[in-house]
Design a protein around this motif. Structure first.
Motif, PDB file in Angstrom:
ATOM      1  N   ALA A 280       0.854  -1.194   0.000  1.00 33.71           N
ATOM      2  CA  ALA A 280       0.000   0.000   0.000  1.00 33.71           C
ATOM      3  C   ALA A 280       0.886   1.239   0.000  1.00 33.71           C
ATOM      4  O   ALA A 280       2.058   1.190   0.379  1.00 33.71           O
ATOM      5  CB  ALA A 280      -0.916   0.009   1.214  1.00 33.71           C
ATOM      6  N   GLU A 281       0.289   2.362  -0.404  1.00 28.71           N
ATOM      7  CA  GLU A 281       1.034   3.616  -0.416  1.00 28.71           C
ATOM      8  C   GLU A 281       1.021   4.300   0.940  1.00 28.71           C
ATOM      9  O   GLU A 281       2.016   4.884   1.358  1.00 28.71           O
ATOM     10  CB  GLU A 281       0.443   4.561  -1.471  1.00 28.71           C
ATOM     11  CG  GLU A 281       0.629   4.081  -2.905  1.00 28.71           C
ATOM     12  CD  GLU A 281       0.097   5.075  -3.904  1.00 28.71           C
ATOM     13  OE1 GLU A 281      -0.365   6.156  -3.492  1.00 28.71           O
ATOM     14  OE2 GLU A 281       0.151   4.778  -5.118  1.00 28.71           O
ATOM     15  N   LEU A 282      -0.125   4.246   1.635  1.00 30.42           N
ATOM     16  CA  LEU A 282      -0.264   4.941   2.901  1.00 30.42           C
ATOM     17  C   LEU A 282      -0.864   4.016   3.963  1.00 30.42           C
ATOM     18  O   LEU A 282      -1.586   3.082   3.628  1.00 30.42           O
ATOM     19  CB  LEU A 282      -1.176   6.160   2.735  1.00 30.42           C
ATOM     20  CG  LEU A 282      -0.642   7.317   1.887  1.00 30.42           C
ATOM     21  CD1 LEU A 282      -1.746   8.330   1.631  1.00 30.42           C
ATOM     22  CD2 LEU A 282       0.545   7.988   2.584  1.00 30.42           C
ATOM     23  N   PRO A 283      -0.582   4.281   5.223  1.00 30.27           N
ATOM     24  CA  PRO A 283      -1.202   3.497   6.285  1.00 30.27           C
ATOM     25  C   PRO A 283      -2.689   3.842   6.391  1.00 30.27           C
ATOM     26  O   PRO A 283      -3.159   4.844   5.844  1.00 30.27           O
ATOM     27  CB  PRO A 283      -0.439   3.924   7.542  1.00 30.27           C
ATOM     28  CG  PRO A 283       0.075   5.285   7.228  1.00 30.27           C
ATOM     29  CD  PRO A 283       0.351   5.293   5.756  1.00 30.27           C
ATOM     30  N   TYR A 284      -3.398   3.023   7.123  1.00 32.60           N
ATOM     31  CA  TYR A 284      -4.849   3.173   7.239  1.00 32.60           C
ATOM     32  C   TYR A 284      -5.270   2.623   8.595  1.00 32.60           C
ATOM     33  O   TYR A 284      -4.638   1.718   9.135  1.00 32.60           O
ATOM     34  CB  TYR A 284      -5.524   2.403   6.100  1.00 32.60           C
ATOM     35  CG  TYR A 284      -7.026   2.414   6.091  1.00 32.60           C
ATOM     36  CD1 TYR A 284      -7.747   3.575   5.879  1.00 32.60           C
ATOM     37  CD2 TYR A 284      -7.746   1.219   6.278  1.00 32.60           C
ATOM     38  CE1 TYR A 284      -9.142   3.568   5.848  1.00 32.60           C
ATOM     39  CE2 TYR A 284      -9.129   1.206   6.241  1.00 32.60           C
ATOM     40  CZ  TYR A 284      -9.829   2.388   6.030  1.00 32.60           C
ATOM     41  OH  TYR A 284     -11.193   2.377   5.989  1.00 32.60           O
ATOM     42  N   LEU A 285      -6.338   3.183   9.134  1.00 31.76           N
ATOM     43  CA  LEU A 285      -6.767   2.834  10.475  1.00 31.76           C
ATOM     44  C   LEU A 285      -8.264   2.588  10.504  1.00 31.76           C
ATOM     45  O   LEU A 285      -9.042   3.329   9.893  1.00 31.76           O
ATOM     46  CB  LEU A 285      -6.432   3.998  11.425  1.00 31.76           C
ATOM     47  CG  LEU A 285      -6.963   3.949  12.854  1.00 31.76           C
ATOM     48  CD1 LEU A 285      -6.157   2.949  13.671  1.00 31.76           C
ATOM     49  CD2 LEU A 285      -6.891   5.338  13.483  1.00 31.76           C
ATOM     50  N   MET A 286      -8.687   1.529  11.212  1.00 33.24           N
ATOM     51  CA  MET A 286     -10.097   1.273  11.469  1.00 33.24           C
ATOM     52  C   MET A 286     -10.285   1.022  12.953  1.00 33.24           C
ATOM     53  O   MET A 286      -9.521   0.278  13.578  1.00 33.24           O
ATOM     54  CB  MET A 286     -10.609   0.068  10.686  1.00 33.24           C
ATOM     55  CG  MET A 286     -10.565   0.227   9.187  1.00 33.24           C
ATOM     56  SD  MET A 286     -11.622  -0.971   8.344  1.00 33.24           S
ATOM     57  CE  MET A 286     -13.229  -0.223   8.604  1.00 33.24           C
ATOM     58  N   MET A 287     -11.315   1.644  13.519  1.00 32.59           N
ATOM     59  CA  MET A 287     -11.623   1.500  14.934  1.00 32.59           C
ATOM     60  C   MET A 287     -13.097   1.174  15.064  1.00 32.59           C
ATOM     61  O   MET A 287     -13.950   1.908  14.551  1.00 32.59           O
ATOM     62  CB  MET A 287     -11.301   2.798  15.683  1.00 32.59           C
ATOM     63  CG  MET A 287      -9.865   3.255  15.498  1.00 32.59           C
ATOM     64  SD  MET A 287      -9.590   4.961  16.068  1.00 32.59           S
ATOM     65  CE  MET A 287     -10.017   4.805  17.790  1.00 32.59           C
ATOM     66  N   GLY A 288     -13.426   0.076  15.731  1.00 34.42           N
ATOM     67  CA  GLY A 288     -14.818  -0.342  15.832  1.00 34.42           C
ATOM     68  C   GLY A 288     -15.240  -0.598  17.269  1.00 34.42           C
ATOM     69  O   GLY A 288     -14.562  -1.324  18.015  1.00 34.42           O
ATOM     70  N   TYR A 289     -16.347   0.025  17.671  1.00 35.99           N
ATOM     71  CA  TYR A 289     -16.900  -0.164  19.009  1.00 35.99           C
ATOM     72  C   TYR A 289     -18.134  -1.075  18.927  1.00 35.99           C
ATOM     73  O   TYR A 289     -18.967  -0.918  18.033  1.00 35.99           O
ATOM     74  CB  TYR A 289     -17.337   1.170  19.612  1.00 35.99           C
ATOM     75  CG  TYR A 289     -16.219   2.148  19.874  1.00 35.99           C
ATOM     76  CD1 TYR A 289     -15.555   2.166  21.096  1.00 35.99           C
ATOM     77  CD2 TYR A 289     -15.852   3.080  18.913  1.00 35.99           C
ATOM     78  CE1 TYR A 289     -14.543   3.083  21.358  1.00 35.99           C
ATOM     79  CE2 TYR A 289     -14.845   4.009  19.157  1.00 35.99           C
ATOM     80  CZ  TYR A 289     -14.197   4.001  20.379  1.00 35.99           C
ATOM     81  OH  TYR A 289     -13.189   4.922  20.629  1.00 35.99           O
ATOM     82  N   LYS A 290     -18.266  -2.000  19.861  1.00 32.81           N
ATOM     83  CA  LYS A 290     -19.463  -2.839  19.929  1.00 32.81           C
ATOM     84  C   LYS A 290     -20.661  -1.984  20.346  1.00 32.81           C
ATOM     85  O   LYS A 290     -20.610  -1.284  21.366  1.00 32.81           O
ATOM     86  CB  LYS A 290     -19.269  -3.964  20.948  1.00 32.81           C
ATOM     87  CG  LYS A 290     -18.170  -4.965  20.583  1.00 32.81           C
ATOM     88  CD  LYS A 290     -18.636  -5.924  19.529  1.00 32.81           C
ATOM     89  CE  LYS A 290     -17.541  -6.860  19.050  1.00 32.81           C
ATOM     90  NZ  LYS A 290     -16.599  -7.309  20.055  1.00 32.81           N
ATOM     91  N   VAL A 291     -21.707  -2.027  19.559  1.00 34.41           N
ATOM     92  CA  VAL A 291     -22.902  -1.228  19.843  1.00 34.41           C
ATOM     93  C   VAL A 291     -24.141  -2.072  19.561  1.00 34.41           C
ATOM     94  O   VAL A 291     -24.089  -3.044  18.810  1.00 34.41           O
ATOM     95  CB  VAL A 291     -22.944   0.052  18.971  1.00 34.41           C
ATOM     96  CG1 VAL A 291     -21.904   1.058  19.421  1.00 34.41           C
ATOM     97  CG2 VAL A 291     -22.774  -0.287  17.501  1.00 34.41           C
ATOM     98  N   PRO A 292     -25.271  -1.703  20.143  1.00 30.27           N
ATOM     99  CA  PRO A 292     -26.504  -2.442  19.858  1.00 30.27           C
ATOM    100  C   PRO A 292     -27.083  -2.039  18.509  1.00 30.27           C
ATOM    101  O   PRO A 292     -26.747  -0.990  17.956  1.00 30.27           O
ATOM    102  CB  PRO A 292     -27.432  -2.007  20.995  1.00 30.27           C
ATOM    103  CG  PRO A 292     -26.978  -0.615  21.312  1.00 30.27           C
ATOM    104  CD  PRO A 292     -25.485  -0.634  21.121  1.00 30.27           C
ATOM    105  N   GLY A 293     -27.956  -2.887  17.994  1.00 26.10           N
ATOM    106  CA  GLY A 293     -28.717  -2.551  16.807  1.00 26.10           C
ATOM    107  C   GLY A 293     -30.170  -2.338  17.178  1.00 26.10           C
ATOM    108  O   GLY A 293     -30.559  -2.496  18.341  1.00 26.10           O
ATOM    109  N   MET A 294     -30.969  -1.983  16.193  1.00 25.08           N
ATOM    110  CA  MET A 294     -32.393  -1.778  16.450  1.00 25.08           C
ATOM    111  C   MET A 294     -33.054  -3.049  16.953  1.00 25.08           C
ATOM    112  O   MET A 294     -34.048  -3.015  17.672  1.00 25.08           O
ATOM    113  CB  MET A 294     -33.088  -1.294  15.171  1.00 25.08           C
ATOM    114  CG  MET A 294     -32.635   0.072  14.718  1.00 25.08           C
ATOM    115  SD  MET A 294     -33.455   0.576  13.193  1.00 25.08           S
ATOM    116  CE  MET A 294     -32.635   2.145  12.889  1.00 25.08           C
ATOM    117  N   ILE A 295     -32.488  -4.192  16.581  1.00 24.23           N
ATOM    118  CA  ILE A 295     -33.098  -5.467  16.911  1.00 24.23           C
ATOM    119  C   ILE A 295     -32.937  -5.821  18.388  1.00 24.23           C
ATOM    120  O   ILE A 295     -33.702  -6.621  18.930  1.00 24.23           O
ATOM    121  CB  ILE A 295     -32.511  -6.583  16.020  1.00 24.23           C
ATOM    122  CG1 ILE A 295     -33.461  -7.768  15.925  1.00 24.23           C
ATOM    123  CG2 ILE A 295     -31.161  -7.029  16.489  1.00 24.23           C
ATOM    124  CD1 ILE A 295     -34.100  -7.941  14.598  1.00 24.23           C
TER     125      ILE A 295
END
Length: 474
Positions: A280-295
């Motif tokens: 890849a050319e550049l670094p990349y970041l993903m951050m995910g928090y556990k959250v509820p859904g409508m269900i």
């Protein structure tokens, strides 16, 4: 609420689009009038055939066309380890012939009638659609109904299509560093939830897949009592119902369709991190928090507050990430926030970013975490909240001008178990969100113990590697 069609193999359902631009609402329609326009809803006519097929019809005479979609309650989240990718491969094989219409006949007839057709597989459903002149709807009805029970699944075609899917996987995931990072990210974020697996399937499972696996999957899930037929357009609901009875009515239901196990995600006990090394050319970041859904939300308002929170961070040029990280500090070339709350299982609140050249990934990570902390410390202002709500209204107006969007929304909500009527509640629930509720969900759910972070570590790009265009388009 996620609102666009995913491409086959993408690991999301319908992604969040809260707005086109607040400009549409501001220049062309005052907010009060816009709200009233959104609330003037054409009724959905609901029918059910004796074999269990649900039929939803919505009349929209703005164009002389009909959008017909057939939704099956099966997708990658129904698959088990060793059998990932089955739903997507079945989708491909749906174009490879039935006893009545050999391979190629479906597409030929659709093209001769000036229509377009395609399909998509997601985590919670698989859908097939045609956009056709309203007067020729019966053509699509006959063809699509034939595929519910009539696939021949020839082994030779299966072997070819699996190779096509593997090529699709290489092009869309393995050769795309951000997509590869996302796949690794979700695999770490989810341990027991079936959202752990990619919709397109793991390569090892595709290599081991047999036509017998495919046939068993098709016979188990592809049945009228596991499907919803949606028609939106310049049609008469009673006539559509008669056509549905004529073509879908004779189809036999499947007895004892399996009820998916809950597969509830285990409670996360602390920060998870993963580093992905890829060219890849550049670094990349993903951050995910556990959250509820409508269900599964404990409070009905929580998913809507999370939805608004995502738009505060990433809802156009005036959003916080755009103003502060991209244009202000100029530390990020990309920064986004999204929330997926309308699946059949709880999902993630995701932040992502890519630094500008010369900036460190850690700087972007710190800035994103600061944005979360700010939302936890201070309620959003009334002006900022009003802007986001205006965007929601603008987005609703824009999207409801699309017959295909209307059909997709009905089919998706029905297929995940939320019910199509929820669509009519969306705007009111968004408009009811308060600054205190936004702060409350930020404090409750955007916490480190429920956080997973994936970082893309760029590796040298091989200049000699050919960049071939994909050849998997049907």
């Amino acid at each position: 609420m996620r609102r666009i069609l995913p491409f086959a193999g993408q690991n999301r359902n319908i992604k969040t689009i809260l707005a086109v631009s607040v400009v549409f609402a501001g220049f062309f329609m005052p907010p009060a009038q816009a709200i009233e326009r959104v609330k003037v809803e054409v009724p959905v006519h609901e029918y059910k055939l004796d074999n269990g097929l649900k039929v939803l019809v919505k009349q929209d005479k703005r164009a002389p066309i009909a959008v017909m979609q057939l939704w099956y309650k099966v997708g990658s989240s129904y698959e088990s380890n060793g059998l990932t990718g089955l739903s997507h491969v079945v989708e491909h094989m749906m174009f490879k012939g039935t006893t009545k219409h050999p391979t190629g006949e479906f597409n030929r007839i659709i093209a001769e009638n000036g229509a377009e057709d395609n399909a998509f597989t997601a985590q919670d459903y698989t859908a097939y659609y045609q956009v056709i002149a309203a007067e020729r709807l019966e053509v699509a009805m006959e063809l699509e109904s034939d595929r519910v029970r009539g696939l021949t699944l020839p082994p030779g075609e299966f072997r070819k299509e699996v190779e096509v899917v593997k090529e699709e996987r290489r092009w869309r995931t393995e050769d795309k560093p951000t997509a590869l990072t996302y796949e690794q990210f979700t695999a770490v974020a989810f341990l027991s939830s079936p959202y752990h697996n990619p919709t397109i399937g793991w390569m090892a499972d595709l290599n081991a897949m047999k036509v017998e696996d495919l046939r068993a999957w098709y016979e188990r899930w592809y049945a009228p009592n596991n499907a919803t037929l949606v028609v939106v357009g310049d049609v008469d609901p009673a006539n559509v119902y008669e056509l549905a009875k004529k073509y879908y009515g004779p189809l036999k239901p499947t007895e004892n369709i399996p009820v998916p196990k809950p597969q509830t995600e285990v409670v996360q006990k602390g920060l998870r991190t993963i580093k992905v090394k890829a060219p890849a050319e550049l670094p990349y970041l993903m951050m995910g928090y556990k959250v509820p859904g409508m269900i599964n939300a404990n409070q009905k308002w929580e998913p809507y507050a999370l939805d608004v929170l995502a738009s505060i961070l990433d809802g156009g040029n005036s959003s916080r990430l755009a103003k502060e990280l991209i244009r202000g500090k100029e530390i990020a070339s990309e920064a986004s926030a999204s929330y997926s709350g309308d699946g059949r299982l709880p999902d993630l609140f995701i932040l992502s970013g890519m630094p500008t050249k010369g900036e460190k990934l850690e700087t972007v990570k710190t800035a994103l975490l600061e944005q979360v902390a700010n939302l936890q410390k201070e309620p959003v202002s009334a002006d900022e909240l009003e802007r986001v709500k205006a965007q929601v209204i603008a987005g609703e107006i824009y999207q409801r001008d699309s017959q295909q969007h209307q059909a997709t929304l009905l089919g998706a909500l029905e297929s995940v178990g939320l019910g199509y009527k929820l669509a009519d509640e969306y705007v009111d629930n968004i408009l009811a969100v308060t600054p205190e509720q936004i702060q409350a969900v930020a404090k409750k759910y955007l916490v480190e113990d429920g956080l997973t972070i994936a970082e893309l570590d760029p590796q040298p790009i091989d200049p000699n590697k050919p960049k071939n265009a994909p050849r998997f388009v049907r």
